[in-house]
Scaffold this active site. Structure first.
Site, mmCIF file in Angstrom:
data_model
loop_
_atom_site.group_PDB
_atom_site.id
_atom_site.type_symbol
_atom_site.label_atom_id
_atom_site.label_comp_id
_atom_site.label_asym_id
_atom_site.label_seq_id
_atom_site.Cartn_x
_atom_site.Cartn_y
_atom_site.Cartn_z
ATOM 1 N N GLN A 47 11.643 -17.111 -0.856
ATOM 2 C CA GLN A 47 10.532 -17.806 -1.889
ATOM 3 C C GLN A 47 10.161 -19.287 -2.017
ATOM 4 O O GLN A 47 9.191 -19.811 -2.456
ATOM 5 C CB GLN A 47 10.760 -16.999 -3.076
ATOM 6 C CG GLN A 47 10.593 -15.547 -2.970
ATOM 7 C CD GLN A 47 10.850 -14.985 -4.321
ATOM 8 O OE1 GLN A 47 11.900 -14.663 -4.855
ATOM 9 N NE2 GLN A 47 9.970 -14.477 -5.399
ATOM 10 N N ARG A 102 20.815 -19.866 -10.005
ATOM 11 C CA ARG A 102 20.897 -18.918 -9.054
ATOM 12 C C ARG A 102 19.915 -18.907 -8.138
ATOM 13 O O ARG A 102 18.509 -19.171 -8.083
ATOM 14 C CB ARG A 102 20.306 -17.643 -9.919
ATOM 15 C CG ARG A 102 20.317 -16.004 -9.261
ATOM 16 C CD ARG A 102 19.905 -15.219 -10.259
ATOM 17 N NE ARG A 102 19.861 -13.837 -9.341
ATOM 18 C CZ ARG A 102 18.684 -13.248 -9.131
ATOM 19 N NH1 ARG A 102 17.661 -13.606 -9.522
ATOM 20 N NH2 ARG A 102 18.607 -12.127 -8.608
ATOM 21 N N HIS A 146 18.580 -11.052 -1.077
ATOM 22 C CA HIS A 146 17.367 -10.852 -1.791
ATOM 23 C C HIS A 146 16.297 -10.356 -0.926
ATOM 24 O O HIS A 146 15.190 -11.185 -0.500
ATOM 25 C CB HIS A 146 17.192 -12.399 -2.325
ATOM 26 C CG HIS A 146 16.306 -12.220 -3.434
ATOM 27 N ND1 HIS A 146 16.669 -12.638 -4.633
ATOM 28 C CD2 HIS A 146 14.961 -11.956 -3.785
ATOM 29 C CE1 HIS A 146 15.906 -12.469 -5.729
ATOM 30 N NE2 HIS A 146 14.591 -12.152 -5.142
ATOM 31 N N ASN A 191 19.762 -7.929 -5.029
ATOM 32 C CA ASN A 191 18.883 -8.308 -5.719
ATOM 33 C C ASN A 191 18.017 -6.957 -5.857
ATOM 34 O O ASN A 191 17.490 -6.602 -5.139
ATOM 35 C CB ASN A 191 18.041 -9.423 -5.574
ATOM 36 C CG ASN A 191 16.778 -9.743 -6.514
ATOM 37 O OD1 ASN A 191 17.255 -10.022 -7.447
ATOM 38 N ND2 ASN A 191 15.748 -9.299 -6.145
ATOM 39 N N TYR A 336 11.807 -7.867 -17.799
ATOM 40 C CA TYR A 336 10.497 -8.541 -18.088
ATOM 41 C C TYR A 336 9.747 -7.964 -19.003
ATOM 42 O O TYR A 336 9.172 -8.749 -20.090
ATOM 43 C CB TYR A 336 9.598 -8.505 -16.835
ATOM 44 C CG TYR A 336 10.097 -9.557 -15.713
ATOM 45 C CD1 TYR A 336 9.886 -10.775 -15.745
ATOM 46 C CD2 TYR A 336 11.036 -9.000 -14.684
ATOM 47 C CE1 TYR A 336 10.353 -11.664 -14.708
ATOM 48 C CE2 TYR A 336 11.405 -9.939 -13.659
ATOM 49 C CZ TYR A 336 11.156 -11.280 -13.670
ATOM 50 O OH TYR A 336 11.370 -11.941 -13.059
ATOM 51 N N TRP A 443 13.150 -16.986 -14.807
ATOM 52 C CA TRP A 443 12.814 -16.832 -13.550
ATOM 53 C C TRP A 443 11.426 -17.297 -13.714
ATOM 54 O O TRP A 443 10.600 -16.893 -14.648
ATOM 55 C CB TRP A 443 12.732 -15.273 -13.205
ATOM 56 C CG TRP A 443 11.807 -15.290 -11.941
ATOM 57 C CD1 TRP A 443 10.628 -15.077 -11.823
ATOM 58 C CD2 TRP A 443 12.607 -15.378 -10.491
ATOM 59 N NE1 TRP A 443 10.270 -15.004 -9.990
ATOM 60 C CE2 TRP A 443 11.391 -15.205 -9.639
ATOM 61 C CE3 TRP A 443 14.054 -15.578 -10.065
ATOM 62 C CZ2 TRP A 443 11.758 -15.078 -8.287
ATOM 63 C CZ3 TRP A 443 14.154 -15.728 -8.810
ATOM 64 C CH2 TRP A 443 13.048 -15.282 -7.811
#
Ligand SMILES: *[C@@H]1O[C@H](CO)[C@@H](O)[C@H](O)[C@H]1NC(C)=O
Ligand SMILES: *[C@@H]1O[C@H](CO)[C@@H](O)[C@H](O)[C@H]1NC(C)=O
Ligand SMILES: *[C@@H]1O[C@H](CO)[C@@H](O)[C@H](O)[C@H]1NC(C)=O
Ligand SMILES: *[C@@H]1O[C@H](CO)[C@@H](O)[C@H](O)[C@H]1NC(C)=O
Ligand SMILES: *[C@@H]1O[C@H](CO)[C@@H](O)[C@H](O)[C@H]1NC(C)=O
Length: 507
Positions: A47, A102, A146, A191, A336, A443
Site C-alpha cells: 500500500q 506497524r 499482508h 493480517n 472500524y 490506520w
C-alpha cells in the site's frame, strides 16, 4: 476558503458537544494509559512502498490483482513511493510522536523466488528501515503477510490452497526472525486472516481474487467459494502455529519477542431482541472470530461452523489441534465499526453454499461504497469485553482503527478527529474495565492504496498529493490532534489548540 471556514465551524461543534456525545469519556491524556501501552500508526508494504519491480522485487498476488483492475483500476507500482521516501517518512513519524509503527515486510522483495535465496537489496532496505525507526525511539511492529503472497508460489502450486504454502511461509518467517529479530519484538503472521480467506477465495474482493458463481463480486474464471475459504483458513492456522512454535523453540529465549495473528473484527449487535437475531449474532462472532480464535484457544473450530459447513470445513488431526492450541502470544484486531445482525435462515436451505451462506445472517450498519464509518465506540468496548469473557482475556493489540473519507485535499478532517477521540476513549474505558489491551495503532499513517476504492479513499493522518511528482505529504488536523495527544496534552484542549495552527497547513 469558505469550505475551510465551514469545516472550522464543524470543529467548534465537536468541542461544544463534549459531554460524551461523541465519546464515552470527555477528557483523557496519554498519561491515563499505562506507560507500557503503545500508541502508533500503521501501513502495509504494497500500500505504500511502490518500487514494485525495483532492486529485485517480484510480483505478489496483490500486484497481480491490482493489475487486473480490481483495486478500482489503481495499482501499487508507485503508491506513496515509501521505498524511496522512507527516511523522511520516519522523520514525520517521529515528529508526530509515534511510539510504534506497524508495517509489513514484502515477502517477494525479501525472497523474490518465494523460497530460497534472500535478496540483498531487500534485506538492506528493511534493515535500514528498522534501524531508523529504533534510532527515533519508535518500536517496529511487523506483519509478515499482508495479503501479498509471492505470485510465483501462487503460480507454482496454487498458493494458500496448497499445504506447501505452510512450509514456505515458515521458512520466510524464519529469515525475518533471524535477520531482524534482534530488533523486532512484535510479529504478526497474517493480517486479517479471516478476510484474507473470505475476500480472496469467496467473494474475490481481495487477492488472489478467486470465487465461483454466484458468490463473487466479479465473474471469476477460477475458484470454488463453497470450500476454498475454509481450506485456506486452515492453512493459515497451520502456518501460523508452526511459525509460533518455531519462534518459541528457537528464537524466543534469545530475542524475547511475541508472535500473534490479526483478524478483522466488527462488533455485532442483534438487529432486534428476538431469539433468532440474538442467536444469529452469536453465529456472526463464531464465524468471524471463533473461526480462528477457537482453534488458537481450544484447539478446534466452533460447533456451529462444523454444523453449517459440514465436510467443506477441514478438521484438525489430533496432532494439528495440539499444535494450534495455545499458539499465540497476542491477538491483533482491526476494528472500524458495529454491525447489526438479522437472522437469515433461508440461506441454509440450499446445498450450494459459500461461507457467508453458512453464516446465515444479513446485516446493516455500513453502506457501500462506504462514505464514513458510523461512530460506535461502545462497540469496541463490548468487543474487548467479549474477548475477555469468552477467550480468557488474551493480550490484544488494536492494529487498525480509523475513519475513512473520499480522498481530497481537505486537511481539516474533523470527522477523523472526532472518531479517534471517541475510539481511543473507548480503549481507555475497556482498559479500566480489565481488558488486556497492550497497544493501539491508528490506520493509516498516510492516505495510501486501499483494497476498496484504490486511491479514491483515505484514512491517513497525512494527505499525499498524487498530482505532485514529489508525492508531498501534508499533515491533516488529525495528525496534529494525535501528536498533541501523544505529547501528553489534555484532549479536551486539543481541538482548540489545533485550530490555532490551522493557518500553517490549510493554505
Ligand atoms: C458477469 O457476467 C454477466 C453475464 O455475462 C454480466 O451480465 C455481468 O455484468 C458480469 N459481472 C461483472 C461484475 O463483471
Ligand atoms: C434489547 O434489549 C436491551 C435490554 O433490554 C435493550 O437495551 C435494547 O435496546 C434492545 N434492543 C433492541 C434492538 O430492541
Ligand atoms: C474531504 O475529506 C474530508 C476529511 O478528510 C471530509 O470531511 C470531507 O467530507 C471530504 N469532502 C468531500 C467533498 O468528499
Ligand atoms: C466490564 O467487565 C465486566 C466483567 O467482565 C462485564 O460484565 C461488563 O460488561 C464490562 N463492562 C463494559 C462496559 O464493557
Ligand atoms: C482538560 O481540559 C478541560 C477543558 O479545558 C478541563 O475542564 C479539564 O479540567 C482538563 N483536565 C485535566 C485533567 O487537566
Amino acid at each position: 476558503m469558505s469550505n475551510v471556514f465551514r469545516l472550522l465551524v464543524l470543529s467548534l461543534l465537536v468541542i461544544g458537544k463534549g459531554d460524551g456525545v461523541y465519546g464515552l469519556v470527555d477528557e483523557y491524556r496519554r498519561d491515563d494509559f499505562p506507560a507500557e501501552f503503545v500508541f502508533g500508526s500503521g501501513t502495509s508494504a504494497y500500500q505504500v512502498e511502490g518500487a514494485a519491480l525495483e532492486d529485485g522485487r517480484s510480483y505478489s498476488i496483490w500486484d497481480t490483482y491490482a493489475h487486473s483492475g480490481f483495486c478500482s483500476g489503481a495499482n501499487g507500482d508507485i503508491a506513496c513511493d515509501g521505498y524511496h521516501k522512507y527516511k523522511e517518512d520516519i522523520e514525520l513519524m517521529a515528529e508526530t510522536g509515534l511510539e510504534a509503527y506497524r508495517f509489513s515486510i514484502s515477502w517477494s522483495r525479501l525472497i523474490p523466488n518465494g523460497r530460497g535465496s534472500v535478496n540483498v537489496k531487500g534485506l538492506q532496505f528493511y534493515n535500514d528501515f528498522i534501524n531508523r525507526l529504533i534510532a527515533q525511539g519508535i518500536e517496529p511492529h511487523v506483519t509478515l503477510n499482508h495479503i501479498d503472497l509471492p505470485q510465483i508460489l501462487e503460480d507454482e502450486y496454487g498458493g494458500w490452497l496448497s499445504r506447501k504454502s505452510v512450509e514456505d511461509f515458515v521458512a520466510y518467517a524464519e529469515v525475518c526472525f533471524r535477520e531482524f529479530g534482534d530488533r523486532v519484538l512484535h510479529w504478526t503472521t497474517f493480517n486479517e486472516a479471516n478476510l484474507y480467506a473470505l475476500g480472496g477465495y469467496d467473494t474475490a474482493s481481495s487477492p488472489p481474487g478467486r470465487c465461483s458463481s454466484p458468490f463473487g463480486y466479479i465473474n471469476c474464471t477460477i475458484g470454488d467459494s463453497t470450500y476454498e475459504p475454509y481450506l485456506v483458513g486452515h492453512h493459515f492456522l497451520l502456518a501460523h502455529a508452526s511459525t509460533v512454535r518455531l519462534y518459541h523453540e528457537k528464537y524466543k529465549a534469545m530475542q524475547h519477542g511475541f508472535v500473534g495473528l490479526n483478524l478483522l473484527l466488527f462488533w455485532f449487535e442483534p438487529y432486534t431482541n428476538t431469539t433468532e437475531d440474538v442467536k444469529a449474532t452469536q453465529r456472526a462472532n463464531d464465524f468471524y472470530l471463533g473461526w480462528f480464535l477457537n482453534p488458537l484457544v481450544n484447539g478446534d473450530y466452533p460447533e456451529i461452523m462444523k454444523k453449517n459447513a459440514g465436510k467443506r470445513l477441514p478438521s484438525f488431526t489430533k496432532i494439528e489441534s495440539e499444535k494450534v492450541k495455545g499458539s499465540f502470544d497476542f491477538l491483533g484486531i482491526n476494528h472500524y465499526t458495529t454491525l447489526y445482525v438479522k437472522d437469515n435462515p433461508k440461506s441454509l436451505e440450499t446445498d450450494n453454499r459459500d461461507a457467508y451462506a453458512d453464516m446465515a445472517f444479513t446485516y446493516t450498519g455500513i453502506e457501500f461504497p462506504i462514505a464514513e464509518f458510523p461512530l460506535k465506540p461502545m462497540g469496541l468496548v463490548k468487543l474487548l469485553s467479549y474477548l475477555k469473557e469468552e477467550y480468557g482475556n488474551p493480550p490484544i493489540y488494536i492494529h487498525e482503527n480509523g475513519q475513512v473519507h473520499a480522498r481530497n485535499a481537505t486537511l481539516i478532517d474533523t470527522p477523523r478527529v472526532a472518531y479517534l477521540q471517541a475510539y481511543i476513549g473507548a480503549v481507555l474505558v475497556a482498559l479500566r474495565n480489565g481488558s488486556n489491551t497492550k497497544g493501539y495503532f491508528q490506520w493509516s499513517f498516510f492516505d495510501l492504496l486501499e483494497m476498496v476504492g484504490g486511491y479514491g479513499y483515505g484514512y491517513g493522518l497525512y494527505y499525499v498529493d498524487l498530482d505532485d511528482k514529489e508525492l508531498t505529504r501534508y499533515p491533516k488536523l488529525s495528525a496534529h490532534w494525535y501528536a498533541n495527544f501523544l505529547k501528553g496534552n489534555n484532549i479536551s484542549d486539543i481541538v482548540i489548540s489545533n485550530l490555532k495552527v490551522k493557518g500553517s497547513f490549510s493554505s
